[in-house]
Design an enzyme around this catalytic site. Structure first.
Site, PDB file in Angstrom:
ATOM      1  N   GLY A   8      17.465  -8.681  -5.620  1.00 35.65           N
ATOM      2  CA  GLY A   8      16.589  -8.233  -4.376  1.00 35.65           C
ATOM      3  C   GLY A   8      17.164  -8.314  -3.499  1.00 35.65           C
ATOM      4  O   GLY A   8      17.514  -9.572  -2.985  1.00 35.65           O
ATOM      5  N   GLU A 164      -3.591  -4.676   9.417  1.00 33.00           N
ATOM      6  CA  GLU A 164      -2.350  -3.749  10.396  1.00 33.00           C
ATOM      7  C   GLU A 164      -2.823  -2.832   9.832  1.00 33.00           C
ATOM      8  O   GLU A 164      -1.994  -1.887  11.342  1.00 33.00           O
ATOM      9  CB  GLU A 164      -1.066  -4.876  10.171  1.00 33.00           C
ATOM     10  N   ASP A 294       8.213 -13.118  -2.592  1.00 28.34           N
ATOM     11  CA  ASP A 294       7.108 -13.114  -3.263  1.00 28.34           C
ATOM     12  C   ASP A 294       6.387 -12.935  -4.613  1.00 28.34           C
ATOM     13  O   ASP A 294       5.447 -13.199  -5.468  1.00 28.34           O
ATOM     14  CB  ASP A 294       6.856 -11.816  -3.099  1.00 28.34           C
ATOM     15  N   GLN A 312       8.042 -15.199   6.709  1.00 25.88           N
ATOM     16  CA  GLN A 312       7.890 -16.301   6.810  1.00 25.88           C
ATOM     17  C   GLN A 312       8.884 -17.349   6.333  1.00 25.88           C
ATOM     18  O   GLN A 312       9.457 -18.268   6.163  1.00 25.88           O
ATOM     19  CB  GLN A 312       7.501 -16.728   7.431  1.00 25.88           C
TER      20      GLN A 312
HETATM   21  P1  NAD Z   1      -5.027 -10.165   1.178  1.00 22.28           P
HETATM   22  O1  NAD Z   1      -4.694 -11.052  -0.532  1.00 22.28           O
HETATM   23  O2  NAD Z   1      -4.474 -11.066   1.408  1.00 22.28           O
HETATM   24  O3  NAD Z   1      -6.087  -9.325   0.947  1.00 22.28           O
HETATM   25  C1  NAD Z   1      -6.163  -8.637   0.193  1.00 22.28           C
HETATM   26  C2  NAD Z   1      -7.669  -8.775   0.650  1.00 22.28           C
HETATM   27  O4  NAD Z   1      -8.402  -6.711   0.204  1.00 22.28           O
HETATM   28  C3  NAD Z   1      -8.476  -9.483   0.665  1.00 22.28           C
HETATM   29  O5  NAD Z   1      -9.741  -9.328   2.323  1.00 22.28           O
HETATM   30  C4  NAD Z   1      -9.834  -8.612   0.251  1.00 22.28           C
HETATM   31  O6  NAD Z   1     -11.425 -10.248  -0.120  1.00 22.28           O
HETATM   32  C5  NAD Z   1     -10.240  -7.622  -0.372  1.00 22.28           C
HETATM   33  N1  NAD Z   1     -10.654  -7.589  -2.138  1.00 22.28           N
HETATM   34  C6  NAD Z   1      -9.320  -6.809  -2.865  1.00 22.28           C
HETATM   35  N2  NAD Z   1      -9.809  -6.739  -4.310  1.00 22.28           N
HETATM   36  C7  NAD Z   1     -11.255  -5.931  -3.114  1.00 22.28           C
HETATM   37  C8  NAD Z   1     -12.097  -5.016  -4.203  1.00 22.28           C
HETATM   38  N3  NAD Z   1     -12.256  -4.821  -5.257  1.00 22.28           N
HETATM   39  N4  NAD Z   1     -13.007  -4.698  -2.687  1.00 22.28           N
HETATM   40  C9  NAD Z   1     -13.139  -4.838  -1.042  1.00 22.28           C
HETATM   41  N5  NAD Z   1     -11.795  -5.254  -0.773  1.00 22.28           N
HETATM   42  C10 NAD Z   1     -11.468  -6.115  -1.920  1.00 22.28           C
HETATM   43  O7  NAD Z   1      -3.699  -8.609   0.975  1.00 22.28           O
HETATM   44  P2  NAD Z   1      -2.647  -8.494   2.015  1.00 22.28           P
HETATM   45  O8  NAD Z   1      -3.224  -8.012   2.906  1.00 22.28           O
HETATM   46  O9  NAD Z   1      -2.289  -7.757   0.655  1.00 22.28           O
HETATM   47  O10 NAD Z   1      -1.071  -9.571   2.030  1.00 22.28           O
HETATM   48  C11 NAD Z   1      -0.734  -9.849   0.757  1.00 22.28           C
HETATM   49  C12 NAD Z   1      -0.065 -11.682   1.191  1.00 22.28           C
HETATM   50  O11 NAD Z   1       0.539 -11.103   2.415  1.00 22.28           O
HETATM   51  C13 NAD Z   1      -0.856 -11.929   2.066  1.00 22.28           C
HETATM   52  O12 NAD Z   1      -0.402 -13.303   1.613  1.00 22.28           O
HETATM   53  C14 NAD Z   1      -0.683 -12.036   2.887  1.00 22.28           C
HETATM   54  O13 NAD Z   1      -1.161 -13.154   3.728  1.00 22.28           O
HETATM   55  C15 NAD Z   1       0.445 -11.972   3.293  1.00 22.28           C
HETATM   56  N6  NAD Z   1       0.792 -10.556   4.369  1.00 22.28           N
HETATM   57  C16 NAD Z   1       1.831 -10.995   6.192  1.00 22.28           C
HETATM   58  C17 NAD Z   1       2.006 -10.036   6.680  1.00 22.28           C
HETATM   59  C18 NAD Z   1       2.744 -11.212   7.926  1.00 22.28           C
HETATM   60  O14 NAD Z   1       2.923 -11.983   8.113  1.00 22.28           O
HETATM   61  N7  NAD Z   1       2.929 -10.447   9.207  1.00 22.28           N
HETATM   62  C19 NAD Z   1       1.030  -8.891   6.711  1.00 22.28           C
HETATM   63  C20 NAD Z   1       0.740  -8.908   5.904  1.00 22.28           C
HETATM   64  C21 NAD Z   1       0.546  -9.630   4.480  1.00 22.28           C
END
Ligand code: NAD
Length: 398
Positions: A8, A164, A294, A312
């Site tokens: 990866g 975002e 991840d 990060q």
């Molecule tokens: P996440 O798990 O953080 O968010 C998913 C969201 O979808 C949650 O709010 C959850 O409640 C909701 N959800 C789940 N099942 C659902 C359903 N059936 N119906 C409606 N809503 C539902 O996932 P993500 O946003 O993909 O992020 C994944 C990881 O990557 C996280 O740890 C995040 O902090 C990280 N991330 C970091 C950055 C950054 O640092 N710039 C950017 C993107 C993601």
């Protein structure tokens, strides 16, 4: 010469590579199915059409030092930890003495019916480009049919990724409207979220800042609305125990991620593709295998919950895993990984952002500036100065 394999070329894998390329006692083989690295935290920019893919990728060969490293472009099918080999789709099995598994994330549907078939993923450059192609096709379809559902974009999940993406789609509205030949105000953006309070990692004031913008931009944020199913061009969600349906031409799935399926296929002790690693980032069952990014879960001893997966933490794990391998190869003790949280900033569109840096909350333009600096820093850590100069974000006043 002992062999290190890195699987990866994401944040974690490339950071490990750069560290290992500082020595010459070990040979490294890097495997990735792409010949480029992509900035996973910028996928929403490509999905919304605000940036071409070229802006968020760079060639892996740019960071490979041929004196130390061989790059193989191939699909990893499975790791056999007992035989110390990696099975590849198109090449001979690859032997290793030390292994770094950094295979990244996949979209997680949590078994919700129709999500795979009827919603668009945004997990890599290809799927992000498909999202933008789809949005454009839907705008054209509106022009032919005048059916308003084609002007409706639904983001499923209001996590970091979903929020975002919503901001980036808002930035793209004018362009979509031009294709559909409508006023930008006619493009409707929905975000459907299961829980009542979004983004629990930020304090209330910061979340409110985000909510105010979504409101100002007429984004329809539906909270306490778990999605139950995705049908063709239709989201089924529940609100106050009543099932509701929303028709939309574009439905994008961002409700969370799991680690690579290769983890399960290789027999690692994983849950949703993530392995709870030892303190020094090794696999609990094999001390010559480092699992980072991840596909790894690292326990936060304070909260007693695993740290969230972010770019990060992946960079920090990559550096530590490489250092530990060099120690191990010299017969010396490895060091435990300690995560240093430098902050977290979420963008909502190109000029707005919110989050914290160290112990200071940031929002608005300064936060947007910080976000771009954070992205440039991660480019520096994986790609070096050359990639920062070519791909860095310096458009600070737009
Ligand atoms: P996440 O798990 O953080 O968010 C998913 C969201 O979808 C949650 O709010 C959850 O409640 C909701 N959800 C789940 N099942 C659902 C359903 N059936 N119906 C409606 N809503 C539902 O996932 P993500 O946003 O993909 O992020 C994944 C990881 O990557 C996280 O740890 C995040 O902090 C990280 N991330 C970091 C950055 C950054 O640092 N710039 C950017 C993107 C993601």
């Amino acid at each position: 010469m002992k062999e290190v394999a890195i699987l990866g070329a994401g944040y974690a894998g490339l950071r490990a590579l750069r560290e290992l390329q500082k020595q010459s006692e070990l040979h490294v083989t890097l495997v990735d199915h792409n010949d480029y690295h992509y900035e996973a935290t910028d996928l929403h920019e490509v999905a919304s059409g605000n940036q071409p893919k070229e802006k968020i990728i760079y060639p892996i060969k740019d960071v490979v030092d041929p004196k130390v490293t061989t790059f193989i472009q191939d699909e990893v099918e499975k790791v056999d930890p007992d035989q110390q080999v990696i099975e590849l789709k198109n090449n001979q099995p690859l032997h290793y003495d030390y292994l770094v598994v950094a295979l990244g994330f996949e979209s997680e549907t949590f078994g919700i019916s129709g999500a795979k078939e009827n919603a668009l993923e945004m997990v890599d450059v290809e799927t992000a480009e498909k999202v933008y192609d789809h949005i454009q096709a839907m705008m054209k379809k509106y022009k032919e049919t005048k059916d308003k559902k084609y002007l409706r974009l639904v983001v499923c999940g209001a996590g970091f990724t979903g929020i975002e993406l919503v901001g980036a789609l808002h930035d793209g509205k004018k362009r979509y409207a031009q294709i559909a030949d409508v006023d930008p105000s006619e493009i409707e953006i929905y975000c459907i979220e299961a829980v009542a309070n979004i983004l629990p990692q930020f304090d209330d004031q910061l979340t409110q800042y985000c909510l105010d913008y979504l409101d100002k931009w007429d984004v329809h944020l539906l909270t306490s609305s778990p999605i139950k199913a995705i049908k063709p061009e239709r989201v089924v969600y529940s609100n106050n125990d009543t099932n509701k349906e929303l028709e939309a031409g574009t439905i994008i799935w961002t409700t969370g991620v799991s680690g690579s399926h290769v983890m399960g296929e290789s027999g690692f002790s994983e849950k949703r593709g993530r392995v709870m690693v030892n303190d020094d980032l090794t696999d609990p069952d094999h001390n010559n295998i480092y699992i980072i990014g991840d596909v790894a879960a690292v326990m936060d001893k304070e909260s007693e919950r695993p740290y969230p997966t972010t770019g990060q933490i992946s960079l920090q794990m990559g550096e530590q895993a490489a250092k530990n391998i060099m120690q191990q190869a010299k017969g010396e003790a490895t060091k435990n990984f300690t995560y240093k949280n430098l902050g977290s900033v979420a963008s909502i569109g190109n000029t707005h952002a919110f989050g914290y840096v160290g112990s200071t909350d940031v929002k608005g333009y300064p936060a947007s500036f910080m976000k771009k600096m954070i992205m440039n820093r991660s480019l520096l850590k994986t790609g070096g100065l050359k990639e920062v100069m070519a791909k860095g974000r310096f458009d600070l006043y737009h």
